[in-house]
Design a protein around this motif. Structure first.
Motif, short mmCIF file in Angstrom:
data_model
loop_
_atom_site.label_atom_id
_atom_site.label_comp_id
_atom_site.label_asym_id
_atom_site.label_seq_id
_atom_site.Cartn_x
_atom_site.Cartn_y
_atom_site.Cartn_z
N UNK A 137 -5.40 67.73 84.75
CA UNK A 137 -4.67 68.99 84.88
C UNK A 137 -3.21 68.75 84.55
N UNK A 138 -2.70 69.50 83.59
CA UNK A 138 -1.29 69.41 83.21
C UNK A 138 -0.50 70.34 84.13
N UNK A 139 0.53 69.85 84.81
CA UNK A 139 1.33 70.70 85.70
C UNK A 139 1.96 71.88 84.95
N UNK A 140 2.12 73.00 85.63
CA UNK A 140 2.66 74.19 85.00
C UNK A 140 4.05 74.00 84.43
N UNK A 141 4.86 73.19 85.09
CA UNK A 141 6.23 72.97 84.62
C UNK A 141 6.30 72.31 83.25
N UNK A 142 5.26 71.56 82.90
CA UNK A 142 5.24 70.87 81.61
C UNK A 142 5.17 71.88 80.47
N UNK A 143 4.24 72.83 80.55
CA UNK A 143 4.12 73.81 79.47
C UNK A 143 5.30 74.80 79.49
N UNK A 144 5.85 75.06 80.66
CA UNK A 144 7.01 75.96 80.74
C UNK A 144 8.20 75.37 79.99
N UNK A 145 8.51 74.09 80.28
CA UNK A 145 9.63 73.42 79.62
C UNK A 145 9.36 73.23 78.13
N UNK A 146 8.11 72.90 77.81
CA UNK A 146 7.75 72.68 76.41
C UNK A 146 7.89 73.96 75.60
N UNK A 147 7.44 75.09 76.16
CA UNK A 147 7.50 76.36 75.44
C UNK A 147 8.95 76.78 75.20
N UNK A 166 -8.40 70.76 81.68
CA UNK A 166 -9.36 70.62 80.59
C UNK A 166 -10.10 69.30 80.74
N UNK A 167 -11.19 69.19 80.00
CA UNK A 167 -11.97 67.96 79.97
C UNK A 167 -12.13 67.54 78.52
N UNK A 168 -12.28 66.23 78.30
CA UNK A 168 -12.37 65.73 76.92
C UNK A 168 -13.12 64.41 76.90
N UNK A 169 -13.59 64.05 75.72
CA UNK A 169 -14.16 62.73 75.50
C UNK A 169 -13.36 62.07 74.38
N UNK A 170 -13.23 60.75 74.45
CA UNK A 170 -12.44 60.03 73.47
C UNK A 170 -12.99 58.61 73.35
N UNK A 171 -12.91 58.04 72.16
CA UNK A 171 -13.32 56.66 71.94
C UNK A 171 -12.10 55.75 72.06
N UNK A 172 -12.23 54.70 72.86
CA UNK A 172 -11.13 53.75 73.06
C UNK A 172 -11.67 52.34 73.21
N UNK A 173 -10.77 51.39 73.05
CA UNK A 173 -11.10 49.99 73.32
C UNK A 173 -10.78 49.68 74.79
N UNK A 174 -11.59 48.80 75.37
CA UNK A 174 -11.31 48.33 76.71
C UNK A 174 -11.80 46.91 76.86
N UNK A 175 -11.03 46.10 77.54
CA UNK A 175 -11.43 44.72 77.81
C UNK A 175 -12.10 44.66 79.16
N UNK A 176 -13.34 44.15 79.19
CA UNK A 176 -14.11 44.06 80.42
C UNK A 176 -14.44 42.60 80.71
#
Length: 240
Positions: free
Chosen positions: A75-85, A167-177
Motif C-alpha cells: 500500500x502506497x501512503x496517500x501523501x506519496x501520490x499527493x506530493x507526486x501529483x 495493489x498486488x503484483x508479481x515480478x521475476x527477481x534473483x535471490x540468493x538462498x
C-alpha cells in the motif's frame, strides 16, 4: 530518479515492462497470499512471497543464486501520490502552451493523463522499493518485467489522489538462498504432530469390562462393587 514501470507514457519506456492484459484479482491474487515462502521485507504494509523457481538459462547467476517469481502486496501512503501529483502538475505547467489556454495552464482533458502518470509512477516506485527492502535483485533488459494483478486503468479511474493506493503484483527477481532452502524449493513444510493422549492414572480396563461398566451406570452401588470385584479402583466420581 527511478525509472517507470510502464511504457504507456510517451518517452518513458525504459523501465519494467508489465504485461498489461486486464487480470481479475480473483484469478491471480487470491489464494497466492499463502503460497510459496514468506520473504523478509521491512517495507511497511508490504508482503512478499517467493513462488516458483524459473528456468532462464540465458541469465548468468552467482553461486547459490536463483531466479524466482515473487508475489507482493503493498500500500502506497496517500501523501506519496499527493506530493507526486503536485510536482507532476508543476513540471507540466512549465511547458504547457495549448491553443485556447493561457501559457502554463493545463487543459482539463490532459489532467487524467497526469493522474495516470502519477499512479503508474507510484506503483513502479513501490515495486522497486519492495524489491530493495526484500534484498532481491531485479532482472535486466527485456526480462525486467512486473505484472500488476489489478487492471491498472480501472484502478487509476477509481483512485483518488492523496489516498492510500493498494495493489498486488508479481515480478521475476534473483535471490540468493542457502543450499538447504534451494534444495527444498524454498518452501518450508510445517509438520503438524498429533498430541499423544494423556496417560491414564491407573491400569486401563479391558473392553468387556468397560462395556459392563457402561451398562451398570444406572446403579452406582452395583457399579462400585463390580469394579472392585474386577480388581480395579473405582473412579472418584463413581465411588463417591
Amino acid at each position: 530518479m527511478k525509472v517507470l514501470t510502464f511504457a504507456a507514457v510517451a518517452g518513458l519506456a525504459a523501465g519494467f515492462t508489465p504485461m498489461r492484459a486486464p487480470l481479475r484479482r480473483s484469478s491471480l491474487s487470491m489464494g497466492r497470499e499463502t503460497e510459496g515462502a514468506a520473504v523478509d521485507c521491512q517495507m511497511p504494509d508490504t508482503v512478499v512471497r517467493r513462488l516458483d523457481k524459473q528456468d532462464m538459462p540465458h541469465i548468468s547467476l552467482a553461486d547459490g543464486e536463483g531466479i524466482y517469481e515473487f508475489w507482493m502486496s503493498t500500500t502506497v501512503p496517500g501523501g506519496v501520490t499527493k506530493d507526486s501529483m503536485m510536482k507532476i502538475e508543476k513540471d507540466a505547467a512549465k511547458n504547457a502552451n495549448f491553443p485556447g489556454f493561457k501559457k502554463g495552464q493545463i487543459p482539463p482533458w490532459a489532467k487524467p493523463q497526469l493522474k495516470a502518470f502519477c499512479v503508474e509512477d507510484a506503483i513502479n516506485n513501490a515495486i522497486l522499493d519492495a524489491i530493495e527492502s526484500a534484498e532481491l535483485t531485479a532482472l535486466e533488459g527485456d526480462d525486467r518485467k512486473a505484472e500488476v494483478v489489478e487492471d491498472v486503468k480501472e484502478l487509476t479511474n477509481s483512485f483518488k489522489i492523496g489516498t492510500p493506493l493498494s495493489f498486488t503484483a508479481t515480478v521475476l527477481c534473483k535471490q540468493t538462498l542457502s543450499a538447504e532452502a534451494a534444495a527444498e524449493g524454498a518452501v518450508v513444510d510445517v509438520e503438524v504432530k498429533e498430541e499423544a493422549p494423556a496417560p491414564s492414572s491407573g491400569t486401563e480396563m479391558p473392553k468387556d469390562v468397560a462395556l459392563r461398566v457402561k451398562k451398570l451406570e444406572s446403579d452406582n452401588a452395583k457399579l462400585v462393587d463390580f469394579i472392585k470385584a474386577q480388581g480395579f479402583e473405582p473412579p472418584a466420581k463413581v465411588a463417591a
